[in-house]
Design a protein around this motif. Structure first.
Motif, PDB file in Angstrom:
ATOM      1  N   HIS A  40       0.815  -1.221   0.000  1.00 50.40           N
ATOM      2  CA  HIS A  40       0.000   0.000   0.000  1.00 50.40           C
ATOM      3  C   HIS A  40       0.849   1.273   0.000  1.00 50.40           C
ATOM      4  O   HIS A  40       0.814   2.062   0.948  1.00 50.40           O
ATOM      5  N   SER A  42       2.248   4.928  -0.266  1.00 48.31           N
ATOM      6  CA  SER A  42       1.567   6.203  -0.047  1.00 48.31           C
ATOM      7  C   SER A  42       2.563   7.336  -0.247  1.00 48.31           C
ATOM      8  O   SER A  42       3.744   7.114  -0.524  1.00 48.31           O
ATOM      9  N   ASN A 111      -0.367  -4.772   9.389  1.00 52.07           N
ATOM     10  CA  ASN A 111      -1.001  -3.516   8.962  1.00 52.07           C
ATOM     11  C   ASN A 111      -0.249  -2.267   9.426  1.00 52.07           C
ATOM     12  O   ASN A 111      -0.859  -1.271   9.819  1.00 52.07           O
ATOM     13  N   ALA A 113       1.979   1.135   8.966  1.00 51.82           N
ATOM     14  CA  ALA A 113       1.978   2.209   7.974  1.00 51.82           C
ATOM     15  C   ALA A 113       3.056   1.928   6.928  1.00 51.82           C
ATOM     16  O   ALA A 113       4.105   1.339   7.230  1.00 51.82           O
ATOM     17  N   ASP A 238      -9.496  -2.637   8.244  1.00 47.35           N
ATOM     18  CA  ASP A 238      -9.239  -2.274   6.846  1.00 47.35           C
ATOM     19  C   ASP A 238      -7.740  -2.375   6.602  1.00 47.35           C
ATOM     20  O   ASP A 238      -6.973  -1.514   7.026  1.00 47.35           O
ATOM     21  N   GLN A 240      -5.913  -1.941   4.067  1.00 44.76           N
ATOM     22  CA  GLN A 240      -5.290  -0.890   3.280  1.00 44.76           C
ATOM     23  C   GLN A 240      -5.223   0.436   4.033  1.00 44.76           C
ATOM     24  O   GLN A 240      -4.366   1.265   3.742  1.00 44.76           O
ATOM     25  N   HIS A 241      -6.114   0.604   4.999  1.00 46.11           N
ATOM     26  CA  HIS A 241      -6.132   1.865   5.750  1.00 46.11           C
ATOM     27  C   HIS A 241      -6.312   1.580   7.235  1.00 46.11           C
ATOM     28  O   HIS A 241      -7.374   1.865   7.802  1.00 46.11           O
ATOM     29  N   ASP A 247      -7.403   7.995  15.811  1.00 46.83           N
ATOM     30  CA  ASP A 247      -8.558   7.967  14.910  1.00 46.83           C
ATOM     31  C   ASP A 247      -9.683   7.123  15.489  1.00 46.83           C
ATOM     32  O   ASP A 247     -10.858   7.507  15.439  1.00 46.83           O
TER      33      ASP A 247
END
Length: 259
Positions: A40, A42, A111, A113, A238, A240-241, A247
Motif C-alpha cells: 500500500h 503512499s 497492517n 503504515a 481495513d 489498506q487503511h 482515529d
C-alpha cells in the motif's frame, strides 16, 4: 537507521521474493500489482510519473528488472515465456527467504503504515549486510497461541516477554485497561479477566544485533499499547487503511456524543 523518503530497490527485495515464491513465479506486471496490494505505497511513492502510467513505486519495481537486481544477487532467474518476462526464485533465493521468514511475516501481516514497513526493510537490509541478527516480536502469536508452529517457539517466548513487560508497565492497582475505549477485562469478567489484554504494536518492533534484551524491551514499550480485542480488530479491520489509536478514539467519542 532512518529510511529514505522514497522506497529503494533494496527495500523491495524481501517482499518481492516472498511473492515470487508464493506464486511460483510472477511477471513484472503481476509483481507490481501484488507488491502494491501488499505494501500500500503512499505519499511520494504513490504519485504517478508525468506522462506515464507508472507510479514512482511501480517504476522502482520495474528497476528490479532493468537493473537485474534479483538476478545479480542470485535470488531469481528472469526469462521471457510467451512474450512475458517471468521471475522464478532460485535455491539461493529460497534460502534467503527462509532466513528472513519471521521478519517478512511480521512486517507484512500487522497492517503497519507504509513508511514504517519501508524503513524497516531498509533497516533489516543494513543489519544483514553488517552480519547482525534481527529479532522480531509478534503479538499475533500470543492471540493465536493454540495454532503456533514449532518453528515459532523462540519467537513466541520473546513476544511473551515483551507482553509481560507491557502488562507490568500499563497495570495500575491490579487493573489494565484498553487505551482506546478503557474497557477493563477484570472489571467485566472478574478474576478470569485479570491481566488479560492484547498488545498493539503501533510501530514495528525489531531488535538489531546483540542489544541487551531487557534494555531493548524497555525501549520497545514506547511503541506498544494495551488494547481490548474489539479495538485491536477495529484498528486492523481495513488492511489498506489501518486506523491509528487517535482515529479510533475519535470514532468512539463521536459515536458516544451522537447517542
Amino acid at each position: 537507521m532512518p529510511g529514505a523518503e522514497r522506497i529503494t530497490e533494496r527495500e523491495l527485495i524481501l517482499p518481492a521474493l516472498f511473492l515470487i515464491d508464493l506464486r511460483k513465479g510472477l511477471t513484472t506486471s503481476d509483481l507490481i500489482a501484488e507488491l502494491t496490494d501488499l505494501m500500500h505505497p503512499s505519499g511520494e511513492d504513490a504519485e504517478i510519473l508525468e506522462g506515464r502510467k507508472d507510479s514512482k513505486f511501480s517504476q522502482k519495481v520495474r528497476n528490479l528488472v532493468s537493473h537485474n537486481t534479483l538476478e545479480r544477487l542470485g535470488y531469481t532467474t528472469y526469462q521471457s515465456i510467451h512474450g512475458n518476462g517471468i521471475f522464478q526464485i532460485t535455491e539461493n533465493g529460497k534460502g534467503h527467504l527462509i532466513e528472513n521468514t519471521e521478519i517478512i511475516e511480521y512486517l507484512l501481516s500487522n497492517n503497519f503504515a507504509y513508511k514504517d514497513i519501508k524503513d524497516s526493510f531498509e533497516d533489516v537490509s543494513v543489519a544483514k549486510e553488517n552480519r547482525k541478527k534481527v529479532l522480531t516480536y509478534d503479538e499475533n502469536l500470543m492471540i493465536t497461541e493454540g495454532t503456533k508452529r514449532n518453528r515459532n517457539v523462540t519467537l513466541y517466548k520473546r513476544s511473551s516477554k515483551l507482553r509481560d513487560f507491557a502488562i507490568e508497565k500499563y497495570t495500575s492497582g491490579g487493573h489494565i485497561k484498553c487505551m482506546v475505549c478503557l474497557f477493563d477485562f477484570l472489571d467485566f469478567y472478574g478474576a478470569i479477566g485479570k491481566n488479560y489484554i492484547e498488545i498493539h504494536h503501533v510501530k514495528p518492533i525489531l531488535q538489531y544485533g546483540e542489544e541487551e534484551e531487557n534494555k531493548f524491551l524497555k525501549h520497545a514499550l514506547e511503541n506498544v499499547i494495551p488494547a481490548c480485542s474489539n479495538c485491536h480488530r477495529m484498528i486492523h479491520r481495513d488492511r489498506q487503511h489501518p486506523l491509528s489509536v487517535l482515529d479510533l478514539k475519535a470514532f468512539i467519542n463521536r459515536d458516544r456524543v451522537m447517542k
